[in-house]
Design a protein around this motif. Structure first.
Motif, mmCIF file in Angstrom:
data_model
loop_
_atom_site.group_PDB
_atom_site.id
_atom_site.type_symbol
_atom_site.label_atom_id
_atom_site.label_comp_id
_atom_site.label_asym_id
_atom_site.label_seq_id
_atom_site.Cartn_x
_atom_site.Cartn_y
_atom_site.Cartn_z
ATOM 1 N N ARG A 6 0.849 -1.198 0.000
ATOM 2 C CA ARG A 6 0.000 0.000 0.000
ATOM 3 C C ARG A 6 0.879 1.240 0.000
ATOM 4 N NH1 ARG A 6 -4.854 1.454 4.303
ATOM 5 N NH2 ARG A 6 -5.187 3.595 3.600
ATOM 6 N N ASP A 7 2.011 1.174 0.737
ATOM 7 C CA ASP A 7 2.970 2.277 0.743
ATOM 8 C C ASP A 7 4.062 2.022 -0.288
ATOM 9 O OD1 ASP A 7 2.045 4.121 2.592
ATOM 10 O OD2 ASP A 7 2.826 2.983 4.285
ATOM 11 N N SER A 8 4.666 3.106 -0.743
ATOM 12 C CA SER A 8 5.844 2.975 -1.582
ATOM 13 C C SER A 8 7.017 2.503 -0.714
ATOM 14 C CB SER A 8 6.192 4.323 -2.217
ATOM 15 O OG SER A 8 6.535 5.250 -1.185
ATOM 16 N N ARG A 9 8.139 2.181 -1.359
ATOM 17 C CA ARG A 9 9.311 1.776 -0.586
ATOM 18 C C ARG A 9 9.725 2.872 0.375
ATOM 19 N NH1 ARG A 9 14.387 -0.726 -3.681
ATOM 20 N NH2 ARG A 9 12.740 -2.265 -4.098
ATOM 21 N N LEU A 10 9.666 4.128 -0.065
ATOM 22 C CA LEU A 10 10.007 5.237 0.817
ATOM 23 C C LEU A 10 8.983 5.342 1.942
ATOM 24 C CD1 LEU A 10 11.746 7.732 1.464
ATOM 25 C CD2 LEU A 10 10.266 9.068 -0.063
ATOM 26 N N GLY A 11 7.719 5.099 1.615
ATOM 27 C CA GLY A 11 6.686 5.157 2.632
ATOM 28 C C GLY A 11 6.883 4.128 3.710
ATOM 29 N N ARG A 12 7.386 2.939 3.337
ATOM 30 C CA ARG A 12 7.602 1.897 4.332
ATOM 31 C C ARG A 12 8.739 2.228 5.270
ATOM 32 N NH1 ARG A 12 6.391 -1.425 -0.162
ATOM 33 N NH2 ARG A 12 8.587 -1.833 -0.601
ATOM 34 N N MET A 13 9.600 3.160 4.898
ATOM 35 C CA MET A 13 10.703 3.550 5.772
ATOM 36 C C MET A 13 10.256 4.536 6.835
ATOM 37 S SD MET A 13 13.018 1.669 4.605
ATOM 38 C CE MET A 13 14.392 2.287 5.586
ATOM 39 N N ARG A 14 9.052 5.143 6.646
ATOM 40 C CA ARG A 14 8.539 6.060 7.651
ATOM 41 C C ARG A 14 7.893 5.276 8.785
ATOM 42 N NH1 ARG A 14 5.842 8.291 3.092
ATOM 43 N NH2 ARG A 14 3.904 7.655 4.081
ATOM 44 N N VAL A 15 7.545 5.996 9.855
ATOM 45 C CA VAL A 15 6.755 5.366 10.911
ATOM 46 C C VAL A 15 5.407 4.988 10.315
ATOM 47 C CG1 VAL A 15 5.637 5.696 13.150
ATOM 48 C CG2 VAL A 15 7.902 6.675 12.724
ATOM 49 N N PRO A 16 4.980 3.753 10.399
ATOM 50 C CA PRO A 16 3.755 3.320 9.717
ATOM 51 C C PRO A 16 2.514 3.985 10.281
ATOM 52 C CG PRO A 16 4.554 1.634 11.216
ATOM 53 C CD PRO A 16 5.618 2.687 11.161
ATOM 54 N N ARG A 17 1.496 4.085 9.415
ATOM 55 C CA ARG A 17 0.253 4.707 9.852
ATOM 56 C C ARG A 17 -0.455 3.858 10.895
ATOM 57 N NH1 ARG A 17 -0.022 5.763 4.294
ATOM 58 N NH2 ARG A 17 -1.271 3.882 3.950
ATOM 59 N N ARG A 18 -0.242 2.526 10.819
ATOM 60 C CA ARG A 18 -0.941 1.635 11.736
ATOM 61 C C ARG A 18 0.076 0.835 12.544
ATOM 62 N NH1 ARG A 18 -5.232 -2.162 9.744
ATOM 63 N NH2 ARG A 18 -5.662 -2.192 11.980
ATOM 64 N N PHE A 19 0.899 1.549 13.263
ATOM 65 C CA PHE A 19 1.847 0.872 14.160
ATOM 66 C C PHE A 19 1.059 0.117 15.224
ATOM 67 C CE2 PHE A 19 4.921 0.822 17.692
ATOM 68 C CZ PHE A 19 6.007 0.267 17.017
ATOM 69 N N ARG A 20 1.491 -1.113 15.528
ATOM 70 C CA ARG A 20 0.790 -2.017 16.450
ATOM 71 C C ARG A 20 -0.617 -2.317 15.947
ATOM 72 N NH1 ARG A 20 2.397 -5.405 19.714
ATOM 73 N NH2 ARG A 20 0.982 -4.943 21.424
ATOM 74 N N ALA A 21 -0.743 -2.506 14.623
ATOM 75 C CA ALA A 21 -2.041 -2.817 14.025
ATOM 76 C C ALA A 21 -2.540 -4.169 14.520
ATOM 77 C CB ALA A 21 -1.913 -2.833 12.501
ATOM 78 N N THR A 22 -3.859 -4.295 14.624
ATOM 79 C CA THR A 22 -4.472 -5.566 15.009
ATOM 80 C C THR A 22 -4.637 -6.427 13.758
ATOM 81 O OG1 THR A 22 -5.648 -4.595 16.884
ATOM 82 C CG2 THR A 22 -6.500 -6.667 16.005
ATOM 83 N N ILE A 23 -4.014 -7.593 13.781
ATOM 84 C CA ILE A 23 -4.039 -8.512 12.642
ATOM 85 C C ILE A 23 -4.750 -9.791 13.062
ATOM 86 C CG2 ILE A 23 -2.639 -9.765 10.961
ATOM 87 C CD1 ILE A 23 -2.417 -6.687 10.848
ATOM 88 N N GLU A 24 -5.658 -10.248 12.224
ATOM 89 C CA GLU A 24 -6.350 -11.507 12.487
ATOM 90 C C GLU A 24 -5.796 -12.601 11.583
ATOM 91 O OE1 GLU A 24 -10.782 -11.022 13.733
ATOM 92 O OE2 GLU A 24 -10.426 -9.631 12.068
ATOM 93 N N VAL A 25 -5.579 -13.776 12.179
ATOM 94 C CA VAL A 25 -5.157 -14.955 11.421
ATOM 95 C C VAL A 25 -6.252 -16.006 11.613
ATOM 96 C CG1 VAL A 25 -3.365 -16.679 11.066
ATOM 97 C CG2 VAL A 25 -2.743 -14.399 11.891
ATOM 98 N N VAL A 26 -6.895 -16.413 10.504
ATOM 99 C CA VAL A 26 -8.068 -17.288 10.570
ATOM 100 C C VAL A 26 -7.769 -18.589 9.846
ATOM 101 C CG1 VAL A 26 -10.565 -17.403 10.216
ATOM 102 C CG2 VAL A 26 -9.443 -15.177 10.424
ATOM 103 N N ALA A 27 -8.179 -19.699 10.443
ATOM 104 C CA ALA A 27 -8.016 -21.004 9.811
ATOM 105 C C ALA A 27 -9.361 -21.710 9.732
ATOM 106 C CB ALA A 27 -7.020 -21.853 10.590
ATOM 107 N N ALA A 28 -9.606 -22.423 8.628
ATOM 108 C CA ALA A 28 -10.824 -23.211 8.430
ATOM 109 C C ALA A 28 -10.480 -24.694 8.560
ATOM 110 C CB ALA A 28 -11.410 -22.918 7.053
ATOM 111 N N PRO A 29 -11.472 -25.546 8.706
ATOM 112 C CA PRO A 29 -11.197 -26.987 8.781
ATOM 113 C C PRO A 29 -10.456 -27.487 7.551
ATOM 114 C CG PRO A 29 -13.436 -26.520 9.489
ATOM 115 C CD PRO A 29 -12.897 -25.238 8.925
ATOM 116 N N ALA A 30 -9.612 -28.493 7.759
ATOM 117 C CA ALA A 30 -8.830 -29.060 6.665
ATOM 118 C C ALA A 30 -9.744 -29.742 5.648
ATOM 119 C CB ALA A 30 -7.817 -30.057 7.214
#
Length: 629
Positions: free
Chosen positions: A582-606
């Protein structure tokens, strides 16, 4: 996953009776050993007789570990484990009856014979103690279960020493009767609890026992060295006992000489260390997010060194005031710093050792588990004896003060940690990835425990959003995972070392490097054949706009060769977080807009690998991800 904690295990029969047995055993051992000292002091025996006991007792207790550990490991692998625990706790009743006779007759030789037998009983119980846990706990429960066991052991040792030391102070001339009744009563309670442990199958019921201790001891030590990570985890646990032996053996004199306290101040100092160890052990589950997170081991090692160093600088000389009670000590300048240091050493000691136990349990075949822990006990015994001898030599020959010994211990701890992390870079790799993931994100896993298999081969498929996807998934999945990733991401500086150490599999497109692509498919198939988890990102590249791309046919090629179960997974919330496109390479070098972002990891049945396809898996992952790009 976040809704669970290790304390729920204390309400379940598969864990609670075992926890009670091991806690009562540690408590009873220390009541007994401390009550002997209390009796000798109450009887006002000559100082040379007291000194003789102080010299003989540790050697008598630890000798069975050298003699019988290999035999104990074989027996624990051959027999059904709950039955063996009942047998060992029944032995404890007999041994404590002998010890009770020693108390009632005030016979030191009888007490020493019983002490040897206690060491033998502990030797037999040791291998089964830790080999039970991986049989009754799920992989995601190993860290929490081990944390509870270590907490229970620390608190049992501390309270046992206090109770044993107070028997004759409180009961006076009736102390022998009170001590005799207490140790027999505790042994009976342990045996009753042992009978409530559910059946735990033998690891290797067909094992032929070798009764010759020397060659079998060498055999189990060789067995424990087969896997480098397990071998060095065992080295780490033995080092934990080395540090603990040096520290706790010096605390009685340190409390009087350097802290200026009465003898009771020693118990206070030991309590601080023990409570710290218990808290650190319990924290491991939270810090690891219920995975076997060996990245905590370097954190524990660095923390131990830091607080040991500060303990030296906090009080490097002798106390200027003596006869202090706990209350008056706490009023002295600098006392709070010493309190924090002792708690801190214990805290990081717990963080250091619990993941090591969990690693040994998760990486060792169940048929060899008890024998590997027997090897651990043999090595632990050697380190304990070595710690006692080196500490004595430092005092008698080098004339080091106790703070100087703490300083040497801090330096040695740092060197040992560096050595372990150098020869097994997986420890340091996991530490770096743990720091990165826990610093940048808040993880919220869903369905991982229920749907990722605890053992056996499986293929994990997931959407691909950022350069951090592999690290995030590895932080939420209890088992080690082999990640297949685009070779240009694999070769990112710094990250390359982490990915290579984690045995990630680089892959390229057929037009870019057909040879590399074929090697990747061959390595994937070999990993699945070995029963490992393999994770692929079937889109073939990071998303450029947050939307999922169609799954490529590579997943079908994998399943044609090895139709293992497939677990659909999805990452939610990564697109607007750090390290997506979403950010450019230069943008990723800055302090991110969503530092300590909440990330969900979801798994379904095999799903069945024989019948599924790339489009079907793509639809399932899209449904899991929903609108949470």
């Amino acid at each position: 996953m976040s809704g669970h904690n290790q304390f729920a295990l204390l309400r379940q029969r598969r864990f609670l009776p075992f926890f009670v047995v091991q806690a009562l055993g540690a408590f009873n051992d220390n009541v007994y050993r401390q009550a002997i000292i209390s009796m000798l002091l109450f009887m006002a025996v000559p100082e040379e007789e007291l000194g003789l006991y102080a010299t003989l007792a540790p050697a008598i207790f630890i000798l069975p570990y050298f003699l019988f550990s290999a035999l104990a490991g074989q027996i624990a692998d051959k027999l059904e484990k709950s039955r063996l625990i009942v047998i060992t706790t029944s032995m404890e009743i007999v041994i404590m009856s002998l010890a009770a006779t020693g108390f009632l007759t005030q016979s030191l030789p009888v007490l020493l014979v019983a002490l040897f037998c206690t060491g033998m009983q502990s030797t037999l119980f040791g291998p089964v103690k830790y080999s039970v846990l991986p049989s009754v706990l799920k992989p995601e429960e190993l860290t929490g279960g081990n944390g509870l066991v270590e907490m229970g052991t620390s608190m049992s040792i501390l309270t046992g020493m206090i109770v044993g030391g107070l028997v004759f102070t409180v009961a006076g001339s009736h102390g022998t009767v009170v001590a005799a009744c207490a140790i027999i009563g505790l042994a009976i309670c342990g045996n009753i609890a042992a009978r409530l442990i559910p059946k735990v199958d033998a690891g290797d019921p067909g094992l032929k026992i070798n009764w010759n201790p020397l060659p079998e001891s060498l055999a189990v030590l060789r067995m424990a060295r087969q896997q480098k990570a397990v071998r060095n985890a065992i080295l780490g646990v033995s080092w934990f006992w080395f540090v603990g032996t040096v520290l706790t053996s010096q605390l009685p004199a340190y409390a009087v000489t350097n802290l200026g306290g009465e003898p009771t101040l020693y118990i206070f100092a030991l309590a601080l260390f023990s409570v710290g160890t218990g808290v650190g052990s319990l924290l491991c589950e939270k810090l690891s997010a219920r995975t076997v997170e060996i990245g905590l081991v370097p954190l524990g090692a660095f923390g131990m060194t830091a607080f040991l160093l500060d303990l030296y600088f906090a009080r490097s000389g002798e106390a200027t005031v003596h006869g202090l009670t706990i209350g008056t000590f706490l009023q002295q300048p600098g006392s709070i710093r010493i309190v924090i240091d002792l708690i801190g050493i214990g805290l990081f000691t717990g963080i250091f050792v619990v993941p090591l136990f969990a690693l040994i349990q998760s990486r060792t075949p169940k048929a060899q588990m008890s024998r590997v822990f027997a090897a651990l006990n043999i090595q632990n015994s050697g380190f304990i004896v070595g710690a006692a001898l080196l500490s004595l030599a430092a005092h008698k020959l080098l004339h080091w003060t106790i703070p100087q010994q703490f300083l040497a211990l801090a330096i040695a701890n740092a060197l040992v940690a560096i050595y372990i992390f150098t020869i097994v870079p997986e420890f340091l790799m996991r530490f770096l990835s743990w720091v990165m993931v826990r610093t940048l994100y808040r993880l919220r896993p869903h369905g991982i425990e229920a749907n990722v298999p605890d053992e056996g081969a499986a293929l994990l498929v997931c959407n691909h959003v950022s350069y951090m996807d592999a690290l995030i998934l590895s932080a939420t999945i209890p088992r080690p995972v082999r990640f297949v990733m685009y070779y240009k991401i694999f070769n990112i500086p710094v990250m390359r070392w982490i990915f290579r150490t984690a045995k990630a599999i680089p892959i390229a497109g057929a037009r870019e490097d057909p040879a590399l692509m074929q090697r990747a498919f061959d390595e994937i198939d070999a990993a699945l054949a070995e029963g490992e988890l393999v994770c692929i990102f079937p889109e073939g590249a990071l998303t450029k706009d947050g939307a999922m791309a169609p799954f490529k046919s590579g997943v079908e090629k994998i399943l044609e060769r090895r139709p293992v179960p497939v677990v659909p997974m999805a990452l939610r919330g990564m697109w607007s977080s750090m390290w997506s496109r979403r950010d450019s390479r230069l943008g990723r070098m800055r302090v991110p807009r969503r530092f300590r972002a909440t990330i969900e990891v979801v798994a379904a049945p095999a799903v069945d690998g024989h019948t599924t396809s790339a489009p079907v898996l793509e639809a399932q992952v899209r449904a899991l991800r929903g609108d949470h790009a």
